[in-house]
Write a protein that holds these residues in place. Structure first.
Motif, PDB file in Angstrom:
ATOM      1  N   ALA A 187       0.820  -1.212   0.000  1.00  0.00           N
ATOM      2  CA  ALA A 187       0.000   0.000   0.000  1.00  0.00           C
ATOM      3  C   ALA A 187       0.858   1.269   0.000  1.00  0.00           C
ATOM      4  N   ASN A 188       1.964   1.258   0.745  1.00  0.00           N
ATOM      5  CA  ASN A 188       2.841   2.432   0.834  1.00  0.00           C
ATOM      6  C   ASN A 188       4.061   2.344  -0.070  1.00  0.00           C
ATOM      7  N   SER A 189       4.247   1.220  -0.751  1.00  0.00           N
ATOM      8  CA  SER A 189       5.425   0.972  -1.595  1.00  0.00           C
ATOM      9  C   SER A 189       6.711   1.250  -0.833  1.00  0.00           C
ATOM     10  N   GLU A 190       6.844   0.581   0.342  1.00  0.00           N
ATOM     11  CA  GLU A 190       8.035   0.801   1.149  1.00  0.00           C
ATOM     12  C   GLU A 190       8.388  -0.407   1.997  1.00  0.00           C
ATOM     13  N   TYR A 191       9.666  -0.456   2.364  1.00  0.00           N
ATOM     14  CA  TYR A 191      10.219  -1.487   3.241  1.00  0.00           C
ATOM     15  C   TYR A 191      10.613  -0.795   4.533  1.00  0.00           C
ATOM     16  N   THR A 192      10.356  -1.433   5.668  1.00  0.00           N
ATOM     17  CA  THR A 192      10.689  -0.800   6.943  1.00  0.00           C
ATOM     18  C   THR A 192      11.300  -1.790   7.926  1.00  0.00           C
ATOM     19  N   ASP A 223      13.636   2.287  18.504  1.00  0.00           N
ATOM     20  CA  ASP A 223      12.376   3.043  18.422  1.00  0.00           C
ATOM     21  C   ASP A 223      12.287   4.003  17.241  1.00  0.00           C
ATOM     22  N   ASN A 224      13.237   3.968  16.324  1.00  0.00           N
ATOM     23  CA  ASN A 224      13.171   4.762  15.100  1.00  0.00           C
ATOM     24  C   ASN A 224      13.045   3.826  13.912  1.00  0.00           C
ATOM     25  N   THR A 225      12.318   4.264  12.918  1.00  0.00           N
ATOM     26  CA  THR A 225      12.080   3.430  11.749  1.00  0.00           C
ATOM     27  C   THR A 225      12.958   3.870  10.585  1.00  0.00           C
ATOM     28  N   ILE A 226      13.533   2.884   9.905  1.00  0.00           N
ATOM     29  CA  ILE A 226      14.213   3.139   8.630  1.00  0.00           C
ATOM     30  C   ILE A 226      13.248   2.707   7.543  1.00  0.00           C
ATOM     31  N   VAL A 227      13.058   3.571   6.555  1.00  0.00           N
ATOM     32  CA  VAL A 227      12.139   3.295   5.463  1.00  0.00           C
ATOM     33  C   VAL A 227      12.896   3.357   4.143  1.00  0.00           C
ATOM     34  N   VAL A 229      14.526   6.956   4.514  1.00  0.00           N
ATOM     35  CA  VAL A 229      14.101   7.861   5.580  1.00  0.00           C
ATOM     36  C   VAL A 229      14.446   7.201   6.912  1.00  0.00           C
ATOM     37  N   TYR A 230      15.040   7.972   7.820  1.00  0.00           N
ATOM     38  CA  TYR A 230      15.330   7.451   9.151  1.00  0.00           C
ATOM     39  C   TYR A 230      14.644   8.318  10.195  1.00  0.00           C
ATOM     40  N   GLY A 231      13.855   7.696  11.047  1.00  0.00           N
ATOM     41  CA  GLY A 231      13.194   8.417  12.124  1.00  0.00           C
ATOM     42  C   GLY A 231      12.268   9.512  11.642  1.00  0.00           C
ATOM     43  N   SER A 265      27.920   3.126  13.762  1.00  0.00           N
ATOM     44  CA  SER A 265      27.646   3.808  12.502  1.00  0.00           C
ATOM     45  C   SER A 265      26.541   3.080  11.758  1.00  0.00           C
ATOM     46  N   LEU A 266      25.616   3.856  11.235  1.00  0.00           N
ATOM     47  CA  LEU A 266      24.549   3.316  10.398  1.00  0.00           C
ATOM     48  C   LEU A 266      24.719   3.935   9.024  1.00  0.00           C
ATOM     49  N   VAL A 267      24.989   3.099   8.029  1.00  0.00           N
ATOM     50  CA  VAL A 267      25.162   3.569   6.663  1.00  0.00           C
ATOM     51  C   VAL A 267      24.246   2.740   5.779  1.00  0.00           C
ATOM     52  N   VAL A 268      23.289   3.420   5.150  1.00  0.00           N
ATOM     53  CA  VAL A 268      22.337   2.736   4.275  1.00  0.00           C
ATOM     54  C   VAL A 268      22.269   3.507   2.968  1.00  0.00           C
ATOM     55  N   ASP A 269      22.499   2.815   1.869  1.00  0.00           N
ATOM     56  CA  ASP A 269      22.491   3.415   0.540  1.00  0.00           C
ATOM     57  C   ASP A 269      21.354   2.806  -0.265  1.00  0.00           C
ATOM     58  N   SER A 270      20.799   3.577  -1.181  1.00  0.00           N
ATOM     59  CA  SER A 270      19.689   3.077  -1.987  1.00  0.00           C
ATOM     60  C   SER A 270      20.134   2.341  -3.239  1.00  0.00           C
TER      61      SER A 270
END
Length: 191
Positions: free
Chosen positions: A123-128, A133-137, A151-153, A169-174
């Motif tokens: 429905a939202n076309s996203e992975y989470t 307590d913070n969401t990565i999308v 998107v983070y938090g 360290s949090l490193v996320v690339d698309s």
């Protein structure tokens, strides 16, 4: 009435067909036990039960960081079932170790996300997934079937994020990379 030569011929044909059907004529796997174990290890990382919903994110992502000219080479792998594995390359200029990879530990890059599994929302076309307590999308561009934003938090929207979460360290690339691929990494795991 059947003669004995004809009956013998049928019996031999039946035996040969049975042997061929059972693999008696050769064929089958010629892998050694070591090769089978390596394939097994590789499959554990890449997931046995792939879900087509995760095709857009399945792959390896570069999660390397360079500080003061010293590169810390790290990778993030998302399997076909949405499971995340963070790898640290020990042969880089930061670790100065062996030419091998290991799953990230403690305060290494992406250790905080290692072992998490993504959830997909059509429905939202996203992975989470959630971290502290913070969401990565991972936002999916349905036209190109690729990730367009991360998107983070709820506050950072970009094609790449690099920040510190819980001392790690949090490193996320698309964008997925092609080298190294997951087979390169899993075949070079540290012993």
């Amino acid at each position: 009435m059947l003669d004995s030569k004809f009956c013998l011929s049928i019996a031999i044909s039946t035996c040969l067909l049975t042997l061929t059907a059972c693999g008696g004529g050769g064929g089958g796997s010629n892998k050694t036990t070591t090769e089978e174990n390596n394939t097994s290890s590789s499959n554990q990382s890449s997931s046995v039960a792939n879900n087509p919903d995760f095709d857009a994110v399945t792959g390896v992502y570069d999660a390397s960081i360079t500080n003061n000219g010293i590169k810390d080479e790290s990778y993030l792998y998302i399997s076909g079932s949405g499971k995340i594995t963070a790898y640290n390359y020990l042969g880089d200029s930061k670790d100065v170790g062996n030419n091998c990879y290991r799953v990230a530990t403690e305060k290494e890059t992406n250790a905080v996300i290692d072992g998490k599994t993504l959830t997909f929302s059509k429905a939202n076309s996203e992975y989470t997934t959630t971290i502290n307590d913070n969401t990565i999308v991972w936002k999916l561009d349905t036209n190109s079937n690729s990730i367009s934003k991360i998107v983070y938090g709820g506050s950072i929207t970009s094609s790449k994020i690099a920040l510190t979460v819980a001392g790690s360290s949090l490193v996320v690339d698309s964008k997925k990379i092609t080298s190294p691929n997951i087979t390169d990494i899993t075949s070079s795991l540290c012993k």
